[in-house]
Design a protein around this motif. Structure first.
Motif, PDB file in Angstrom:
ATOM      1  N   LYS A  88       0.831  -1.204   0.000  1.00 23.59           N
ATOM      2  CA  LYS A  88       0.000   0.000   0.000  1.00 23.59           C
ATOM      3  C   LYS A  88       0.869   1.258   0.000  1.00 23.59           C
ATOM      4  CE  LYS A  88      -3.713  -2.574   0.514  1.00 23.59           C
ATOM      5  NZ  LYS A  88      -4.439  -2.599   1.795  1.00 23.59           N
ATOM      6  N   SER A  89       1.940   1.266   0.766  1.00 32.50           N
ATOM      7  CA  SER A  89       2.834   2.422   0.767  1.00 32.50           C
ATOM      8  C   SER A  89       3.505   2.615  -0.585  1.00 32.50           C
ATOM      9  CB  SER A  89       3.904   2.276   1.861  1.00 32.50           C
ATOM     10  OG  SER A  89       3.464   2.790   3.097  1.00 32.50           O
ATOM     11  N   GLN A  90       3.850   1.500  -1.235  1.00 31.71           N
ATOM     12  CA  GLN A  90       4.465   1.601  -2.554  1.00 31.71           C
ATOM     13  C   GLN A  90       3.474   2.145  -3.586  1.00 31.71           C
ATOM     14  OE1 GLN A  90       7.819   1.122  -3.005  1.00 31.71           O
ATOM     15  NE2 GLN A  90       7.636   1.018  -0.780  1.00 31.71           N
ATOM     16  N   ILE A  91       2.224   1.744  -3.476  1.00 37.23           N
ATOM     17  CA  ILE A  91       1.193   2.259  -4.391  1.00 37.23           C
ATOM     18  C   ILE A  91       0.999   3.756  -4.181  1.00 37.23           C
ATOM     19  CG2 ILE A  91      -1.280   2.200  -4.910  1.00 37.23           C
ATOM     20  CD1 ILE A  91      -1.193  -0.824  -4.371  1.00 37.23           C
ATOM     21  N   ASP A 146      -0.801  -5.672   6.139  1.00 34.31           N
ATOM     22  CA  ASP A 146      -0.836  -4.484   5.288  1.00 34.31           C
ATOM     23  C   ASP A 146      -2.291  -4.091   5.063  1.00 34.31           C
ATOM     24  OD1 ASP A 146       0.099  -2.426   3.736  1.00 34.31           O
ATOM     25  OD2 ASP A 146       0.520  -3.653   1.974  1.00 34.31           O
ATOM     26  N   SER A 147      -2.938  -3.670   6.136  1.00 31.21           N
ATOM     27  CA  SER A 147      -4.397  -3.546   6.136  1.00 31.21           C
ATOM     28  C   SER A 147      -4.908  -2.122   5.980  1.00 31.21           C
ATOM     29  CB  SER A 147      -4.958  -4.137   7.435  1.00 31.21           C
ATOM     30  OG  SER A 147      -4.382  -3.498   8.566  1.00 31.21           O
ATOM     31  N   MET A 148      -4.042  -1.128   5.988  1.00 26.60           N
ATOM     32  CA  MET A 148      -4.515   0.251   5.856  1.00 26.60           C
ATOM     33  C   MET A 148      -4.972   0.510   4.421  1.00 26.60           C
ATOM     34  SD  MET A 148      -2.627   3.883   6.802  1.00 26.60           S
ATOM     35  CE  MET A 148      -2.738   3.562   8.557  1.00 26.60           C
ATOM     36  N   VAL A 189       3.897   6.952   3.926  1.00 26.25           N
ATOM     37  CA  VAL A 189       4.606   5.919   4.679  1.00 26.25           C
ATOM     38  C   VAL A 189       3.737   5.319   5.786  1.00 26.25           C
ATOM     39  CG1 VAL A 189       5.607   7.407   6.473  1.00 26.25           C
ATOM     40  CG2 VAL A 189       6.882   5.398   5.682  1.00 26.25           C
ATOM     41  N   LEU A 190       2.563   5.879   6.039  1.00 23.40           N
ATOM     42  CA  LEU A 190       1.725   5.390   7.141  1.00 23.40           C
ATOM     43  C   LEU A 190       1.371   3.906   7.039  1.00 23.40           C
ATOM     44  CD1 LEU A 190      -0.713   8.367   7.869  1.00 23.40           C
ATOM     45  CD2 LEU A 190       1.240   7.583   9.223  1.00 23.40           C
ATOM     46  N   PRO A 191       0.989   3.383   5.850  1.00 16.35           N
ATOM     47  CA  PRO A 191       0.719   1.939   5.782  1.00 16.35           C
ATOM     48  C   PRO A 191       1.940   1.100   6.144  1.00 16.35           C
ATOM     49  CG  PRO A 191      -0.221   3.038   3.877  1.00 16.35           C
ATOM     50  CD  PRO A 191       0.635   4.062   4.580  1.00 16.35           C
ATOM     51  N   GLN A 192       3.136   1.576   5.778  1.00 15.38           N
ATOM     52  CA  GLN A 192       4.355   0.848   6.125  1.00 15.38           C
ATOM     53  C   GLN A 192       4.577   0.848   7.628  1.00 15.38           C
ATOM     54  OE1 GLN A 192       6.944  -0.864   3.967  1.00 15.38           O
ATOM     55  NE2 GLN A 192       6.878  -1.614   6.069  1.00 15.38           N
ATOM     56  N   LEU A 193       4.421   1.992   8.255  1.00 19.92           N
ATOM     57  CA  LEU A 193       4.583   2.062   9.704  1.00 19.92           C
ATOM     58  C   LEU A 193       3.490   1.276  10.417  1.00 19.92           C
ATOM     59  CD1 LEU A 193       5.568   5.836  10.192  1.00 19.92           C
ATOM     60  CD2 LEU A 193       7.070   3.828  10.088  1.00 19.92           C
ATOM     61  N   HIS A 194       2.294   1.266   9.830  1.00 16.97           N
ATOM     62  CA  HIS A 194       1.182   0.499  10.414  1.00 16.97           C
ATOM     63  C   HIS A 194       1.522  -0.991  10.459  1.00 16.97           C
ATOM     64  CE1 HIS A 194      -2.964  -0.376  11.512  1.00 16.97           C
ATOM     65  NE2 HIS A 194      -3.005  -1.297  10.566  1.00 16.97           N
ATOM     66  N   THR A 256       8.289  14.469   8.379  1.00 17.23           N
ATOM     67  CA  THR A 256       9.575  14.317   9.064  1.00 17.23           C
ATOM     68  C   THR A 256       9.382  13.690  10.433  1.00 17.23           C
ATOM     69  OG1 THR A 256      10.522  16.223   7.897  1.00 17.23           O
ATOM     70  CG2 THR A 256      11.624  15.521   9.916  1.00 17.23           C
ATOM     71  N   PHE A 257       8.404  14.194  11.193  1.00 12.18           N
ATOM     72  CA  PHE A 257       8.201  13.688  12.546  1.00 12.18           C
ATOM     73  C   PHE A 257       7.515  12.325  12.561  1.00 12.18           C
ATOM     74  CE2 PHE A 257       9.348  17.917  13.798  1.00 12.18           C
ATOM     75  CZ  PHE A 257       9.939  17.732  15.043  1.00 12.18           C
ATOM     76  N   ILE A 258       6.757  11.998  11.499  1.00 17.83           N
ATOM     77  CA  ILE A 258       6.178  10.658  11.402  1.00 17.83           C
ATOM     78  C   ILE A 258       7.282   9.604  11.443  1.00 17.83           C
ATOM     79  CG2 ILE A 258       5.153   9.056   9.727  1.00 17.83           C
ATOM     80  CD1 ILE A 258       3.135  11.176   9.015  1.00 17.83           C
ATOM     81  N   LEU A 259       8.417   9.930  10.813  1.00 22.74           N
ATOM     82  CA  LEU A 259       9.523   8.974  10.692  1.00 22.74           C
ATOM     83  C   LEU A 259      10.591   9.158  11.760  1.00 22.74           C
ATOM     84  CD1 LEU A 259       9.762   9.158   6.827  1.00 22.74           C
ATOM     85  CD2 LEU A 259       9.334   7.068   8.108  1.00 22.74           C
ATOM     86  N   ALA A 260      10.495  10.211  12.559  1.00 22.56           N
ATOM     87  CA  ALA A 260      11.551  10.509  13.522  1.00 22.56           C
ATOM     88  C   ALA A 260      11.743   9.384  14.536  1.00 22.56           C
ATOM     89  CB  ALA A 260      11.246  11.821  14.251  1.00 22.56           C
TER      90      ALA A 260
END
Length: 284
Positions: A88-91, A146-148, A189-194, A256-260
């Motif tokens: 999903k993040s790649q899409i 990978d559900s988001m 990147v949220l689906p990846q972090l999820h 930036t802070f999502i990935l910090a």
């Protein structure tokens, strides 16, 4: 005697790093956030003084992103695994790159267009391999985790883009598309972090990729900040006026802070964990 001093240098340095990491580990979340903010500010000051053309920072950001995608290509072709990787993040990445590429041909064709094209091709390859690769490779895709939903990200970004978009002289559809691209990039990147939720460790190549995204986002954020502080007339005219410039900066800060948090645990893993990234349950 000189050789003895050298032999003790490595362990001493290692001990110092370990001590620093332990000290950081005992800090509260507020203290860690303050230290992170201070480190980011110091880095911005260094970049301001030593990088003459701040537009180069955005080129660095795009290059680092491309390198990160290259890590995924290696993972898929050599490791024959897509474990821990969010399709999903790649899409979402392919969507915002395709939009930005299309708008670039209309609004600003330059070196960024070339980098975006290379990254889009690499991202498309990653998506294709995950969806159409060998049965053994597809079996490693963690679809349940990978559900988001992609729509959950795209719809709000599009709505916000309709409200806040550039006020330049370009046609309205292109201005809305450009804004959508900026907002989708901020949260792609949220689906990846999820997917990392509940995982005790992160697969190394996926970790390298997400860390590269974090580095790229920092340089991109630095680019916007420093350009605006310099009073770059071209940038200000390109951004336009109203709510849009604020939303651009907010998007850069958000991504930036999502990935910090992840980048902190990545660096910690490289220093003390033999390269293994271990995440607490509530890191994302």
């Amino acid at each position: 005697m000189a050789s003895d001093g050298g032999s003790h240098g490595g362990p001493a340095n290692g001990s110092s790093v370990t001590t620093l990491v332990r000290w950081l580990r005992t800090r509260s979340q507020t203290e860690k956030a303050a230290l992170l903010g201070a480190a980011a500010l110091l880095t911005l000051i260094v970049l301001w003084y030593f990088v003459e053309d701040h537009d180069n920072l955005f080129i660095i950001a795009e290059t680092v992103h491309f390198i990160g995608i290259g890590v995924l290509v290696y993972k898929l072709t050599q490791e024959k695994s897509c474990s821990g990787l969010s399709l999903k993040s790649q899409i979402l990445t392919a969507i915002f790159l395709a939009i930005r590429l299309m708008c670039s041909f209309v609004m600003e064709y330059d070196v960024h267009t070339v980098l975006d094209l290379l990254t889009l091709v690499a991202t498309g390859f990653v998506i294709y391999v995950i969806m159409n690769g060998s049965s053994g490779l597809r079996a490693t895709y963690m679809k349940e985790q990978d559900s988001m939903s992609v729509a959950m990200v795209l719809v709000p970004c599009t709505v916000v883009a309709i409200i806040a978009h550039p006020s330049t002289n370009h046609a309205l559809p292109f201005r809305i598309l450009w804004a959508t691209c900026v907002y989708v990039e901020a949260v792609s990147v949220l689906p990846q972090l999820h997917m990392f939720r509940g995982q005790k460790t992160v697969e190394r190549f996926t970790a390298h990729y997400v860390f590269a995204l974090g580095v790229a986002r920092f340089f991109s954020c630095a680019h916007w900040f420093l350009q605006m502080f310099d009073g770059d007339s071209f940038l200000l005219s390109a951004l336009g006026s109203g709510l849009w410039p604020i939303m651009v900066l907010l998007s850069e800060i958000v991504q930036t802070f999502i990935l910090a948090d992840f980048c902190y645990y990545y660096v910690k893993g490289q220093v003390t964990g033999g390269g293994v990234v271990r995440l607490p349950v509530d890191v994302v």
